[in-house]
Design an enzyme around this catalytic site. Structure first.
Site, PDB file in Angstrom:
ATOM      1  N   SER A  66       0.849  -1.187   0.000  1.00 29.03           N
ATOM      2  CA  SER A  66       0.000   0.000   0.000  1.00 29.03           C
ATOM      3  C   SER A  66       0.883   1.234   0.000  1.00 29.03           C
ATOM      4  O   SER A  66       2.057   1.181   0.367  1.00 29.03           O
ATOM      5  CB  SER A  66      -0.922   0.016   1.226  1.00 29.03           C
ATOM      6  OG  SER A  66      -0.162   0.099   2.414  1.00 29.03           O
ATOM      7  N   GLY A 101      -2.443   4.002  -3.560  1.00 27.04           N
ATOM      8  CA  GLY A 101      -3.443   2.946  -3.525  1.00 27.04           C
ATOM      9  C   GLY A 101      -3.005   1.723  -2.754  1.00 27.04           C
ATOM     10  O   GLY A 101      -1.910   1.659  -2.207  1.00 27.04           O
ATOM     11  N   ASP A 117      10.147   9.226 -10.046  1.00 29.26           N
ATOM     12  CA  ASP A 117       9.968   8.609  -8.726  1.00 29.26           C
ATOM     13  C   ASP A 117      10.597   7.222  -8.674  1.00 29.26           C
ATOM     14  O   ASP A 117      10.039   6.300  -8.092  1.00 29.26           O
ATOM     15  CB  ASP A 117       8.476   8.537  -8.385  1.00 29.26           C
ATOM     16  CG  ASP A 117       8.231   8.284  -6.896  1.00 29.26           C
ATOM     17  OD1 ASP A 117       9.106   8.643  -6.082  1.00 29.26           O
ATOM     18  OD2 ASP A 117       7.180   7.721  -6.548  1.00 29.26           O
TER      19      ASP A 117
END
Length: 423
Positions: A34, A38, A151
């Protein structure tokens, strides 16, 4: 999928603090991760006969930022098709109308582990260079479409036991042509390039810095620039790499330059000391050569000035990496991003909601017409059965023994560790 949705197509199951309402084809849901974007569950797809990952986007319409990220991720996943980028297998919502629409589920390939679970393994040069090669191939494919990931970090890179690697999570990916001033909080702090820390904006090789940080972490078994906050992150970089040149300082905004110039001056540590021979594999003369090449690659990726940092193309041709070079992988045709205004778009939440709903409906319509009824070549082995559980949460069986798998042998033992065999 039938022409109109019926409640009978879906069922609900509680996953941690969230309710997953998914198509009945997806069974045996088990939470595996998680994050801000999401919750992800492993599941078995009874239609395709494979294990998959089902991601429920967390409150995608709670604000404009979340909505834009959800739209961006969905559009990019639908467009990109490369063996080193995670494949999107399905998209759906249990809601029947735009007015009811609130949940988005993405179904993707299920891998065995992420790089966080590989960091503490003792990797030989062959496996490390192959993992880096695949990382660079995936990044180059994104860059060829003007997409900068922004990222990259170990938790966003996943692997299988045959040493295959894929990049995931495009919630922060951004097209390179956009004119903007970067926020410093784009990338997880430890992997954040200097130009991001200093608010300089960026170009494609911002991702190369992140790869360098990941490679350094694979070599040393720990984060190499572990700052406690935004400012300390910069300090950790210059303490090891040295205070940048006056030429670099001229590129900074006056207020930033004033701060940077007033920091203590550091000469930097030689890469032979940062990454000494003993932390690399050294069982043969060939290993010693590879160690020198690996250290050289690190020294070219971990360069503070982005104008002097190695490019993705140059990294792929570096002696440590180029042994794996395959034009079909490294020079794959660029993905066609069909939304030319992907970055320029600014909408109210309800408008984002409508755009995302249209994307989901488009996928469902194409699925009905058989356009998306099979996984891509990059999907996980179809030999999986419901009784086979992914080893994503169990890497205790990882082997560091050197075993080569055939290029064409994609069959996997589900109990095998994520890097048991490398091509």
């Amino acid at each position: 999928m039938s022409d109109s949705k019926s409640d009978g197509q879906f069922y609900s199951v509680q996953v941690a603090d969230s309710t997953f309402t998914v198509l009945k084809r997806y069974q045996q849901l088990k939470p595996i991760g998680s994050g801000a974007q999401g919750i992800v569950c492993a599941a078995f797809d009874t239609v395709l006969g494979i294990n998959v990952a089902v991601k429920k986007l967390s409150r995608p319409f709670q604000n404009q930022t979340h909505a834009k990220r959800a739209y961006r991720e969905l559009v990019l996943l639908k467009c990109v098709n490369h063996k080193n980028i995670i494949s999107l297998l399905n998209v759906f919502t249990p809601q029947k109308t735009l007015e009811e629409f609130q949940d988005v589920y993405l179904v993707m390939e299920l891998m065995d582990a992420n790089l966080c679970q590989v960091i503490h393994m003792e990797l030989d040069h062959e496996r490390m260079s192959y993992l880096l090669y695949q990382m660079l191939c995936g990044i180059k494919h994104l860059h060829s479409a003007g997409i900068i990931h922004r990222d990259l970090k170990p938790s966003n890179i996943v692997v299988k036991s045959d040493c295959t690697l894929k990049i995931l999570d495009f919630g922060l990916a951004r097209t390179a042509c956009t004119n903007f001033m970067m926020t410093p909080y784009v990338v997880t702090r430890y992997y954040r390039a200097p130009e991001v820390i200093l608010g300089m904006g960026y170009k494609e090789n911002v991702d190369i810095w992140s790869v360098g940080c990941i490679m350094g972490e694979l070599v040393k078994g720990c984060v190499i620039f572990q700052g406690t906050d935004h400012i300390d992150q910069w300090n950790k970089v210059i303490e090891q790499l040295g205070t940048p040149s006056a030429e670099f300082m001229k590129k900074l905004q006056p207020t930033v330059r004033n701060y940077v110039e007033n920091r203590p001056k550091y000469p930097g540590i030689k890469f032979e000391e940062l990454f000494p021979d003993w932390i690399f594999p050294s069982e043969s003369e060939r290993d010693k050569i590879k160690t020198s090449q690996a250290r050289d690659l690190l020294s070219k990726m971990l360069v503070i000035d982005p104008d002097k940092r190695i490019s993705v193309d140059e990294a792929l041709r570096h002696p440590y990496i180029t042994v794996w070079y395959d034009p079909a992988e490294a020079e794959a045709p660029p993905p066609q991003i069909y939304d030319a205004q992907l970055e320029e778009r600014e909408h109210a939440i309800e408008e984002w909601k409508e755009l995302i709903y249209k994307e989901v409906m488009d996928w469902e319509e194409r699925s009905k017409n058989g356009v998306k009824d099979q996984p891509s070549d990059a999907a996980v082995s179809s030999k999986a059965t419901p009784s086979q559980s992914s080893s994503i949460n169990d890497i205790s069986s990882m082997s560091t023994e050197h075993t080569l798998a055939s290029d064409t042998d994609s069959s996997l033992d589900a109990s095998t560790g994520p890097l048991e065999g490398c091509r």
